[in-house]
Design a protein around this motif. Structure first.
Motif, PDB file in Angstrom:
ATOM      1  N   LYS A 279      65.045   1.729  -0.157  1.00  0.00           N
ATOM      2  CA  LYS A 279      64.174   2.970  -0.426  1.00  0.00           C
ATOM      3  C   LYS A 279      64.218   3.674  -1.369  1.00  0.00           C
ATOM      4  O   LYS A 279      65.504   4.612  -1.491  1.00  0.00           O
ATOM      5  CB  LYS A 279      64.252   3.458   0.841  1.00  0.00           C
ATOM      6  CG  LYS A 279      63.712   2.556   2.233  1.00  0.00           C
ATOM      7  CD  LYS A 279      62.139   2.770   1.914  1.00  0.00           C
ATOM      8  CE  LYS A 279      62.065   1.974   2.813  1.00  0.00           C
ATOM      9  NZ  LYS A 279      60.201   0.577   2.796  1.00  0.00           N
TER      10      LYS A 279
ATOM     11  N   CYS B 268      56.557   0.221  -3.853  1.00  0.00           N
ATOM     12  CA  CYS B 268      56.889  -0.209  -2.446  1.00  0.00           C
ATOM     13  C   CYS B 268      56.059  -0.009  -1.966  1.00  0.00           C
ATOM     14  O   CYS B 268      55.377  -1.061  -0.430  1.00  0.00           O
ATOM     15  CB  CYS B 268      58.228   0.143  -1.730  1.00  0.00           C
ATOM     16  SG  CYS B 268      58.075   2.066  -1.317  1.00  0.00           S
ATOM     17  N   GLU B 269      55.068   0.878  -2.191  1.00  0.00           N
ATOM     18  CA  GLU B 269      53.596   1.226  -1.214  1.00  0.00           C
ATOM     19  C   GLU B 269      52.426   0.115  -1.853  1.00  0.00           C
ATOM     20  O   GLU B 269      51.294  -0.342  -0.964  1.00  0.00           O
ATOM     21  CB  GLU B 269      52.905   2.310  -1.283  1.00  0.00           C
ATOM     22  CG  GLU B 269      53.919   3.466  -0.834  1.00  0.00           C
ATOM     23  CD  GLU B 269      53.276   4.954  -2.041  1.00  0.00           C
ATOM     24  OE1 GLU B 269      52.294   4.680  -2.330  1.00  0.00           O
ATOM     25  OE2 GLU B 269      54.033   5.932  -1.917  1.00  0.00           O
ATOM     26  N   ILE B 270      53.059  -0.798  -2.856  1.00  0.00           N
ATOM     27  CA  ILE B 270      51.706  -1.581  -3.021  1.00  0.00           C
ATOM     28  C   ILE B 270      51.618  -2.927  -2.490  1.00  0.00           C
ATOM     29  O   ILE B 270      50.120  -3.135  -1.808  1.00  0.00           O
ATOM     30  CB  ILE B 270      52.033  -2.185  -4.666  1.00  0.00           C
ATOM     31  CG1 ILE B 270      52.439  -0.873  -5.893  1.00  0.00           C
ATOM     32  CG2 ILE B 270      51.097  -3.262  -5.326  1.00  0.00           C
ATOM     33  CD1 ILE B 270      51.911   0.117  -5.599  1.00  0.00           C
TER      34      ILE B 270
ATOM     35  N   ALA C  69      52.936   0.073  -9.775  1.00  0.00           N
ATOM     36  CA  ALA C  69      52.396   0.668  -9.437  1.00  0.00           C
ATOM     37  C   ALA C  69      52.393   1.955 -10.611  1.00  0.00           C
ATOM     38  O   ALA C  69      51.733   2.654 -10.698  1.00  0.00           O
ATOM     39  CB  ALA C  69      53.828   1.533  -8.558  1.00  0.00           C
TER      40      ALA C  69
ATOM     41  N   VAL D 197      49.908   5.015 -11.427  1.00  0.00           N
ATOM     42  CA  VAL D 197      50.425   6.165 -11.464  1.00  0.00           C
ATOM     43  C   VAL D 197      50.131   7.051 -13.430  1.00  0.00           C
ATOM     44  O   VAL D 197      50.470   7.772 -13.947  1.00  0.00           O
ATOM     45  CB  VAL D 197      51.685   6.764 -11.147  1.00  0.00           C
ATOM     46  CG1 VAL D 197      51.749   6.433 -10.153  1.00  0.00           C
ATOM     47  CG2 VAL D 197      52.946   5.849 -12.181  1.00  0.00           C
TER      48      VAL D 197
ATOM     49  N   GLN E 296      58.121   7.910 -10.694  1.00  0.00           N
ATOM     50  CA  GLN E 296      56.400   7.997 -10.540  1.00  0.00           C
ATOM     51  C   GLN E 296      56.779   6.435 -10.232  1.00  0.00           C
ATOM     52  O   GLN E 296      56.252   6.248  -8.365  1.00  0.00           O
ATOM     53  CB  GLN E 296      55.483   8.212 -10.218  1.00  0.00           C
ATOM     54  CG  GLN E 296      55.934  10.459 -10.127  1.00  0.00           C
ATOM     55  CD  GLN E 296      54.242  10.638 -10.759  1.00  0.00           C
ATOM     56  OE1 GLN E 296      53.320  10.374 -11.028  1.00  0.00           O
ATOM     57  NE2 GLN E 296      54.818  12.066 -11.612  1.00  0.00           N
ATOM     58  N   ALA E 297      56.258   5.648 -10.568  1.00  0.00           N
ATOM     59  CA  ALA E 297      56.317   4.077 -10.361  1.00  0.00           C
ATOM     60  C   ALA E 297      57.457   4.021  -9.538  1.00  0.00           C
ATOM     61  O   ALA E 297      56.920   2.911  -8.409  1.00  0.00           O
ATOM     62  CB  ALA E 297      55.929   3.308 -11.310  1.00  0.00           C
TER      63      ALA E 297
ATOM     64  N   VAL F 104      59.508   4.863  -6.874  1.00  0.00           N
ATOM     65  CA  VAL F 104      58.816   5.551  -5.926  1.00  0.00           C
ATOM     66  C   VAL F 104      57.856   5.283  -5.195  1.00  0.00           C
ATOM     67  O   VAL F 104      57.740   4.459  -3.830  1.00  0.00           O
ATOM     68  CB  VAL F 104      58.852   7.150  -5.958  1.00  0.00           C
ATOM     69  CG1 VAL F 104      59.012   7.515  -4.475  1.00  0.00           C
ATOM     70  CG2 VAL F 104      60.077   7.991  -6.455  1.00  0.00           C
ATOM     71  N   ARG F 105      56.477   4.946  -6.271  1.00  0.00           N
ATOM     72  CA  ARG F 105      55.431   4.099  -5.174  1.00  0.00           C
ATOM     73  C   ARG F 105      55.198   2.945  -4.704  1.00  0.00           C
ATOM     74  O   ARG F 105      54.675   2.252  -4.524  1.00  0.00           O
ATOM     75  CB  ARG F 105      54.247   4.536  -5.772  1.00  0.00           C
ATOM     76  CG  ARG F 105      54.121   6.242  -5.789  1.00  0.00           C
ATOM     77  CD  ARG F 105      52.471   6.834  -5.936  1.00  0.00           C
ATOM     78  NE  ARG F 105      51.718   5.955  -5.338  1.00  0.00           N
ATOM     79  CZ  ARG F 105      50.482   5.715  -6.046  1.00  0.00           C
ATOM     80  NH1 ARG F 105      50.178   6.741  -6.443  1.00  0.00           N
ATOM     81  NH2 ARG F 105      49.572   5.373  -5.594  1.00  0.00           N
TER      82      ARG F 105
ATOM     83  N   SER G  50      63.948   7.128  -3.744  1.00  0.00           N
ATOM     84  CA  SER G  50      63.471   7.845  -3.641  1.00  0.00           C
ATOM     85  C   SER G  50      63.666   9.032  -4.869  1.00  0.00           C
ATOM     86  O   SER G  50      63.856   8.140  -5.623  1.00  0.00           O
ATOM     87  CB  SER G  50      64.658   9.221  -3.128  1.00  0.00           C
ATOM     88  OG  SER G  50      66.294   9.520  -3.438  1.00  0.00           O
ATOM     89  N   TYR G  51      63.070  10.074  -5.455  1.00  0.00           N
ATOM     90  CA  TYR G  51      62.667  10.850  -6.900  1.00  0.00           C
ATOM     91  C   TYR G  51      63.641  10.556  -7.263  1.00  0.00           C
ATOM     92  O   TYR G  51      64.247  10.132  -8.669  1.00  0.00           O
ATOM     93  CB  TYR G  51      62.002  12.284  -6.773  1.00  0.00           C
ATOM     94  CG  TYR G  51      62.131  12.546  -7.833  1.00  0.00           C
ATOM     95  CD1 TYR G  51      60.208  11.870  -8.372  1.00  0.00           C
ATOM     96  CD2 TYR G  51      62.120  12.747  -8.510  1.00  0.00           C
ATOM     97  CE1 TYR G  51      60.417  12.540  -9.736  1.00  0.00           C
ATOM     98  CE2 TYR G  51      62.233  13.792 -10.317  1.00  0.00           C
ATOM     99  CZ  TYR G  51      61.295  13.193 -10.555  1.00  0.00           C
ATOM    100  OH  TYR G  51      60.963  13.766 -11.878  1.00  0.00           O
TER     101      TYR G  51
END
Ligand SMILES: [Zn+2]
Length: 345
Positions: free
Chosen positions: A328, A314-316, A250, A254, A308-309, A311-312, A330-331
């Protein structure tokens, strides 16, 4: 499962390249894939050594690890029809050689000039243009030559990065276990043990891993081989890559200027160990003792991108269940985590 047949580690082991090729029955032809710098460091010497043994050699010089480089090497393979493809260089050259040879069904040999991550001994590749920000399966090297007299000349930063990629195995294995208990995912005890053993080896020998220490470098190289074998046995990167790797991938997406893969994974390991309630301080101290970065500042990456990394991450790879799926981010919780582990101020 595909495993390497010849693995040699030590001083001046590049000299054995011709004998190893003959032993594996590659006595006719070889295609060497190297880079402009690594050709000078080791590539040309390897070519000369092979030619001395009567092996006909062609050379492909690549400068990046994009799909276009893989396509160029594949064309060369079609034209020259070598018995073996030999990757000589850093991670990118090894990956181009590994993927092009795998797609053409030709055996592959790995001769790394740095030890910055476990791809030098694994069946996986990371290539730009595959539309995946993480590593994918290609093929296991048939032989690996780790010449310590060459690798020790590389900047120490690469070695420290390799240690970060090894420390990652503590959280990677923990994530795998978690996926097994929550999602009933297959868990391979043997592959997990091999991976974990390599992380313990580096942890216990952190004191000898320092610039210009051949003894320390050997510890790292043995750990990297053991991780490569763990992935070959598992048939995936699962034993060696968990939430800490998702964070690193991530961050690659970013951050305007990402750091080395293993450096980022090491920092990811500190934070993921915190989430797993493991001894994150011990991991941090080990990385510090080795001289690997443990903060955003040392990575030369703005704290904002670390958050940011996280937070993101888990989408990878949504199919890869890790602690990040459970907690999960959050910011705010990401920022709290990075602060609690002193990755950011
Ligand atoms: Zn890695």
């Amino acid at each position: 499962m595909q495993l390497p047949r010849e693995v040699v580690v030590g001083d001046k082991t590049l000299d054995l390249i011709g004998d190893i090729c003959k032993k594996l029955d590659f006595s006719g032809s070889a295609l060497v894939v190297t880079g402009p710098c690594t050709r000078r460091i080791a590539g040309q010497e390897a070519i000369d050594l092979l030619e001395d043994k009567g092996i006909s050699v062609e050379c492909s010089v690549v400068s990046s690890s994009a799909m276009k480089d893989v396509e160029l090497v594949k064309e060369k393979i079609e034209e020259f029809e070598p018995e073996v493809v030999i990757g000589i260089g850093g991670g990118t050259k090894i990956d181009v050689a590994k993927l092009s040879s795998a797609q053409k069904g030709i055996p592959f040999m790995s001769i790394p000039t740095t030890a910055s991550h476990d791809g030098i001994a694994s069946p996986l590749v990371s290539i730009k243009g595959l539309n995946k920000p993480y590593s994918v399966m290609a093929q296991s090297p048939m032989a690996i030559i780790l010449d310590t007299s060459i690798i020790i000349e590389a900047p120490y930063r690469f070695t420290a990065s390799g240690c970060g990629d090894i420390m990652a195995k503590f959280t990677a294995v923990r994530d795998w276990k978690l996926a097994h208990s929550v999602k009933n995912e297959y868990y391979g005890e043997y592959a997990a043990s091999l991976s974990l053993m390599s992380a313990k080896l580096v942890l216990e020998n952190a004191g000898v891993i320092k610039p210009e220490s051949e003894e320390g470098l050997r510890v790292l190289l043995e750990a990297l081989i053991s991780c490569g074998v763990a992935m070959s046995i598992a048939g995936s990167s699962r034993p060696c890559s968990g939430s800490e790797h998702l964070f690193s991938h991530a961050l690659d997406l970013v951050a305007p200027k990402p750091a080395l893969h293993g450096e980022q994974c090491g920092i990811g390991t500190i934070m993921m160990a915190y989430l797993h309630k493991m001894d994150w301080k011990g991991i941090k101290e080990t990385l510090q003792a080795i001289g690997a970065p443990t903060t955003a500042e040392e990575l030369d990456i703005e704290p904002e991108f670390i958050i940011q990394a996280l937070v993101r991450a888990c989408e990878i790879r949504p199919e890869r269940y890790t602690i990040l799926e459970r907690k999960k981010m959050s910011y705010d919780s990401a920022k709290k985590l990075a602060k609690a582990t002193e990755v950011i101020d």
